[in-house]
Design an enzyme around this catalytic site. Structure first.
Site, PDB file in Angstrom:
ATOM      1  CB  SER A  49      -0.979  -0.012   0.889  1.00  0.00           C
ATOM      2  OG  SER A  49      -0.184   0.166   2.531  1.00  0.00           O
ATOM      3  CE  LYS A  87      -2.154   2.443   5.040  1.00  0.00           C
ATOM      4  NZ  LYS A  87      -1.468   1.032   5.291  1.00  0.00           N
TER       5      LYS A  87
END
Length: 543
Positions: free
Chosen positions: A463, A500
């Site tokens: 991701s 993230k």
């Protein structure tokens, strides 16, 4: 307000099937509409398997009301598929599976589902014999879920419900797709059956198991094989056929059309694609001395030690569904006569066993490491996230505290700092960051802030690929509990850790992925804590 999901239209009387419009049922719908595409229930792995089943059906995906699901990147394990010769063997496996699962889950967290009422009633007798607490959920019994019992119900009955663990049994060609009405259109009937299986698969929030007694349903082969595993803790995907033009070692093959060869090519492909072994470390028909006879190992994986090539893994294969008895005994005899072989695999494409040097059953084999190649030098690249600089260097895995740089202009990088490497941080949704370390890695002190505390984490997932952080990369984290907007951070969410990009919007924090296939994680500041900020990435460029 109207809310509907075309992918779950499993009843022939449903008004949205067969391309019917709102106006066809008397509603003149005008105004704004939204597509709700995010998957909040299942893990990424379960969702990928379930969606791949739908993708084989144009009647579903080309419908104007179909919404292609988006992944929220909730990491877990891929579904497991097992096939058995008969129902008793299947039931024995499922009963043992439930007993193992009960160590980590409540019985009430587990559901066993099948296509028909007859299947679930028959299966309940096996659980009763195994003395596993269960509740057979039929329309007559009502739906009471408070008790701590395994719930047994049909695929139709589970619609609208969810369980942490779902076990789908009886997925054979006799049961699904099932044509109820002889007058029913075959195409629309099969489409509804496909949706029904999709509904069953997506009721699982954490783990999904699929089993079949006899010939598996055609829907099993429609699921992308890389999304189905033989066992929960192995990397090997469920058996699939390789195209003959992609066969390896063709010049050594006696019969490229044999059933056994299909199994061997599947294993070879998995070794290369999943375990990342280069083909130069693989071979077929490897000769070994076995009790005064010459035997030939079907597949061998070799490694180098002191620049000497030696066998490391032996693999014996048989034609699909022929059993492992003779295959396993042959494998054990080959390992026993080879002083360097450390692991073995026996498979017939249906069953799969891993053993170690002591001939004990284990869960998996090691993946490829650059230390298995003839040279002890490993090639790396360090990406400085703060200064947008790249440094290429080599490391001798026999002397990891010294790095070798390409030129003399980086002589100021000679002073080294030792960092602990942790596994288990997700470039995806949170997973546990282990308190124990896998290894140590030395990097120049100049790459870290003076007097800072640093560590490294091994990334799992994709991701963050658009930030040049890939699966398997080592990310250098500077330990701190604050971050600036848009910095890449390691974040703790309820004891789980993820990597993230950090974005604040008022009291809301968005943990942004760097991959359009995934959705942001939306939390408040009180729901998370920053563990550190990413300052660099170490990439192994031997792979």
């Amino acid at each position: 307000m109207f809310v509907s999901d075309n992918a779950q239209g499993i009843y022939p009387q449903s008004w949205m099937v067969k391309g019917r419009s709102f106006s066809s049922v008397g509603f003149d719908v005008k105004g704004r509409s939204n597509s709700l595409a995010k998957n909040y229930r299942t893990t990424t792995q379960i969702a990928e398997a379930a969606y791949s089943l739908l993708e084989k059906e144009p009647l579903i995906t080309e419908d104007e009301n179909y919404v292609k699901p988006s992944l929220l990147d909730k990491q877990g394990v891929y579904p497991v598929f097992k096939m058995f010769e008969n129902k008793p063997l299947e039931a024995h496996y499922v009963s043992n599976l439930i007993s193992k699962l009960s160590k980590n889950y409540k019985y009430g967290d587990i559901a066993v589902i099948a296509r028909t009422n007859g299947q679930i009633k028959e299966f309940s007798t096996y659980l009763e014999t195994a003395k596993i607490p269960f509740k057979l959920m039929t329309n007559q019994d009502g739906y009471e879920f408070g008790d701590d019992k395994v719930k047994i119900l049909t695929m139709h009955s589970i619609k609208g419900l969810e369980f942490k663990v779902v076990i789908m049994i009886g997925l054979n060609s006799r049961s699904i797709p099932l044509k109820i009405n002889a007058m029913d259109d075959e195409g629309s009937s099969e489409t509804r059956e496909r949706k029904l299986m999709y509904v069953g698969m997506t009721r699982a929030t954490e783990k999904l198991y699929l089993t079949a007694d006899g010939t598996p349903s055609k829907f099993i082969s429609d699921i992308n094989s890389k999304f189905l595993k033989h066992h929960e803790n192995t990397l090997i995907s469920h058996f699939y056929s390789c195209a003959q033009e992609n066969f390896s070692f063709v010049e050594k093959l006696a019969d490229v059309y044999s059933s056994e060869e299909k199994v061997r090519q599947w294993i070879i492909n998995e070794l290369k694609e999943t375990y990342k072994y280069p083909e130069k470390l693989l071979d077929v028909e490897y000769p070994v001395n076995s009790f005064s006879k010459i035997g030939y190992v079907d597949v061998v994986v070799s490694t180098y030690k002191n620049n000497t090539k030696r066998p490391y893994i032996f693999i014996e294969v048989k034609r699909q569904g022929s059993g492992l008895l003779t295959c396993l005994e042959q494998l054990k005899s080959y390992i026993s006569t080879s002083p360097t072989c450390q692991y073995g695999i026996a498979t017939d494409g249906v069953d799969l066993l891993f053993i170690n040097r002591e001939l004990e059953v284990i869960e998996d084999i090691p993946s490829f490491k650059s230390s298995m190649l003839p040279s002890s030098l490993e090639n790396y690249c360090y990406v400085d996230l703060k200064n947008s600089a790249n440094y290429k260097f080599m490391r001798d895995y026999n002397n990891i505290s010294e790095l070798i740089f390409e030129n003399d202009q980086v002589s100021e990088l000679k002073d080294m700092k030792k960092l602990k490497v942790y596994s288990g941080i997700a470039a995806g949704d949170p997973i546990l960051l282990n308190s124990t370390t896998d290894e140590e890695f030395y990097i120049p002190e100049l790459w870290t802030q003076k007097n800072s505390i640093n560590y490294m984490v091994k990334v799992k997932g994709d991701s963050m690929i658009n930030a040049n952080i890939n699966d398997g990369d080592l990310v250098v984290i500077r330990q701190q509990n604050t971050a600036n907007n848009y910095e890449i951070v390691a974040v703790d969410l309820d004891g789980n850790t993820t990597l993230k990009r950090f974005v604040t919007m008022g009291d809301t924090v968005l943990l942004m992925p760097e991959n359009s296939n995934y959705e942001p994680i939306n939390v408040t500041e009180t729901q998370m804590s920053i563990l550190g900020v990413a300052v660099g990435v170490v990439k192994n460029i031997n792979m």
